[in-house]
Scaffold this active site. Structure first.
Site, short mmCIF file in Angstrom:
data_model
loop_
_atom_site.label_atom_id
_atom_site.label_comp_id
_atom_site.label_asym_id
_atom_site.label_seq_id
_atom_site.Cartn_x
_atom_site.Cartn_y
_atom_site.Cartn_z
CG ASP A 197 -1.75 1.25 1.31
OD1 ASP A 197 -2.75 1.30 0.56
OD2 ASP A 197 -1.44 2.17 2.09
CE1 TYR A 243 0.51 7.66 3.42
CE2 TYR A 243 1.06 5.48 2.61
CZ TYR A 243 0.19 6.34 3.25
OH TYR A 243 -0.99 5.84 3.73
CE LYS A 259 -3.68 4.64 0.94
NZ LYS A 259 -2.27 4.62 1.35
CG HIS A 276 -4.55 9.44 0.85
ND1 HIS A 276 -3.19 9.41 0.71
CD2 HIS A 276 -4.77 9.03 2.12
CE1 HIS A 276 -2.62 9.00 1.82
NE2 HIS A 276 -3.57 8.77 2.70
N1 LIG Z 1 -5.51 5.83 4.44
C1 LIG Z 1 -4.96 6.46 5.44
O1 LIG Z 1 -5.29 7.59 5.76
C2 LIG Z 1 -3.88 5.77 6.22
C3 LIG Z 1 -3.48 6.28 7.45
C4 LIG Z 1 -2.49 5.61 8.13
C5 LIG Z 1 -1.92 4.46 7.62
N2 LIG Z 1 -2.31 3.98 6.40
C6 LIG Z 1 -1.70 2.80 5.79
O2 LIG Z 1 -1.73 1.76 6.72
C7 LIG Z 1 -0.41 1.23 6.89
C8 LIG Z 1 -0.30 0.65 8.24
O3 LIG Z 1 0.01 1.67 9.19
P1 LIG Z 1 -0.21 1.47 10.68
O4 LIG Z 1 0.36 2.57 11.47
O5 LIG Z 1 -1.64 1.26 10.81
O6 LIG Z 1 0.65 0.13 10.90
P2 LIG Z 1 0.63 -0.84 12.13
O7 LIG Z 1 1.51 -1.97 11.77
O8 LIG Z 1 -0.76 -1.11 12.59
O9 LIG Z 1 1.30 0.05 13.25
C9 LIG Z 1 2.62 0.43 13.12
C10 LIG Z 1 3.19 0.61 14.50
O10 LIG Z 1 3.06 -0.64 15.17
C11 LIG Z 1 4.32 -1.08 15.59
N3 LIG Z 1 4.42 -2.53 15.31
C12 LIG Z 1 4.45 -3.14 14.09
N4 LIG Z 1 4.52 -4.48 14.25
C13 LIG Z 1 4.53 -4.70 15.58
C14 LIG Z 1 4.61 -5.87 16.36
N5 LIG Z 1 4.69 -7.08 15.80
N6 LIG Z 1 4.59 -5.75 17.71
C15 LIG Z 1 4.51 -4.54 18.28
N7 LIG Z 1 4.45 -3.38 17.60
C16 LIG Z 1 4.47 -3.47 16.26
C17 LIG Z 1 5.34 -0.30 14.81
O11 LIG Z 1 6.44 -0.15 15.65
P3 LIG Z 1 7.92 0.31 15.10
O12 LIG Z 1 7.74 1.76 14.74
O13 LIG Z 1 8.79 0.08 16.26
O14 LIG Z 1 8.23 -0.55 13.94
C18 LIG Z 1 4.63 0.98 14.52
O15 LIG Z 1 4.78 1.90 15.61
C19 LIG Z 1 0.48 2.43 6.59
O16 LIG Z 1 1.81 2.08 6.30
C20 LIG Z 1 -0.24 3.00 5.41
O17 LIG Z 1 0.06 2.24 4.26
C21 LIG Z 1 -3.31 4.62 5.71
#
Ligand SMILES: NC(=O)c1ccc[n+]([C@@H]2O[C@H](COP(=O)([O-])OP(=O)(O)OC[C@H]3O[C@@H](n4cnc5c(N)ncnc54)[C@H](OP(=O)(O)O)[C@@H]3O)[C@@H](O)[C@H]2O)c1
Length: 312
Positions: free
Chosen positions: A52, A57, A86, A119
């Site tokens: 994604d 980004y 997006k 987006h």
């Molecule tokens: N459409 C939108 O508006 C929007 C908004 C936000 C995100 N997104 C998309 O969604 C994706 C996912 O983002 P997210 O923030 O939701 O990702 P996520 O994987 O749910 O959360 C990421 C955070 O979780 C931690 N983490 C990851 N794996 C872990 C594990 N196994 N154990 C403990 N902590 C863990 C990471 O730590 P570390 O930093 O230490 O690695 C990071 O701080 C983004 O990359 C993007 O593509 C879309």
């Protein structure tokens, strides 16, 4: 709609013959260029085939570099990959959509996209400034374009054959319903924040009913603590099933019938976050009964992202 009970290989068929989305997706919202390349490479090695991206980004070039490196080895073929990017808020004017799409494709080094999303439903002042603000610091919105105008331009991209499916992100049911009704090509996926503290059940049911993939971001609550990763119900299930809290949360997201995006940055976390298997039914039900409610990302309210890398 669900293709396999094995979450690692589960692919969800998109409407309109738009290909199949792997349920486990890797998100590329990573602030640092070098980390974007290494983390995308670790994700590919762990088994992720769904990526994604977003023009917002500002790292499509680095994601593309990592994808091209994997394709060059011959161990991964383009047809196995599912790539999303997006359209940003400042490109909602119909005449700006195709140029933005082409620019994303060029940065990614691809000749077609599997999925292109709007987006957010918020149109910002058109132009190259992604975060247009007035003197008082307020976002400058664009009243001269509707979401349906932008959607029609995305429909044309599908007609062109270089975009297999289209969808929306950060949208609620009030806006999704009329758009769905008016659309010539119905949305294939909706990407929104969802986790046990924000289950978005009504939207999930609408999506399941209409054959739209419910694609959860922040399945780990953006990793914020305290949060779902430290929830006692999740901890108990993790201890009893021999899984980590992250694996329990990711399993729940897929088991609901949707797909997810997670952003592990290290090789170890990529393997952990790809090692996702179904939860026992009682564990799944116990998570559904969690009553804590928390939204972590305010982007849905204003169109301004809360988790965008600065300085890039
Ligand atoms: N459409 C939108 O508006 C929007 C908004 C936000 C995100 N997104 C998309 O969604 C994706 C996912 O983002 P997210 O923030 O939701 O990702 P996520 O994987 O749910 O959360 C990421 C955070 O979780 C931690 N983490 C990851 N794996 C872990 C594990 N196994 N154990 C403990 N902590 C863990 C990471 O730590 P570390 O930093 O230490 O690695 C990071 O701080 C983004 O990359 C993007 O593509 C879309």
């Amino acid at each position: 709609m669900l293709e396999s009970a094995d979450f690692q290989v589960r692919r969800i068929a998109l409407n309109h013959g738009g290909g199949q989305m792997p349920a486990l997706g890797f998100g590329t919202l990573i602030p640092d260029a070098a980390t974007t390349i290494s983390a995308t490479g670790y994700a590919l090695e762990a088994g992720y085939r769904h990526f994604d991206c977003a023009e917002r980004y500002r790292n499509e070039r680095e994601v593309g570099e990592a994808l091209q490196a994997a394709l060059a080895t011959g161990r991964v073929v383009r047809e196995d990959l599912f790539i999303t990017t997006k359209l940003w808020n400042s490109n909602h004017r119909p005449e700006r959509v195709k140029p933005a799409f082409d620019a994303s494709l060029a940065r990614l080094g691809l000749d077609y996209l599997d999925l292109y999303l709007i987006h957010t439903p918020f149109a910002f002042a058109p132009g190259d400034e992604q975060d247009p603000r007035d003197e008082s610091g307020k976002v400058i919105y664009d009243e001269g374009v509707t979401l349906l105008d932008t959607w029609r331009a995305l429909e044309s991209l599908v007609d062109s054959g270089r975009c297999r499916a289209i969808g929306l992100s950060d949208i609620g049911l009030e806006e999704l319903r009329p758009l769905y009704d008016a659309a010539r090509i119905k949305p294939s996926a909706v990407q929104i924040e969802a986790h046990p503290y924000l289950p978005e059940t009504e939207l999930l049911e609408f999506c399941n009913d209409k054959g739209i993939v419910f694609l959860a971001f922040a399945p780990l609550g953006h990793g914020i603590r305290p949060g779902p990763l430290e929830d006692p119900v999740i901890a108990q299930i993790a201890a009893r099933t021999g899984k980590t809290p992250a694996q329990v949360l990711l399993a729940w997201a897929v088991q609901r019938g949707g797909a997810l995006l997670t952003t592990p940055r290290t090789a170890a976390r990529a393997q952990e976050n790809f090692d996702v298997t179904a939860l026992p039914a009682d564990a799944f039900d116990a998570i559904n009964r969690i009553e804590t409610r928390q939204r972590y990302n305010e982007v849905v309210k204003t169109g301004s992202p809360g988790f965008i890398p600065q300085n890039r």
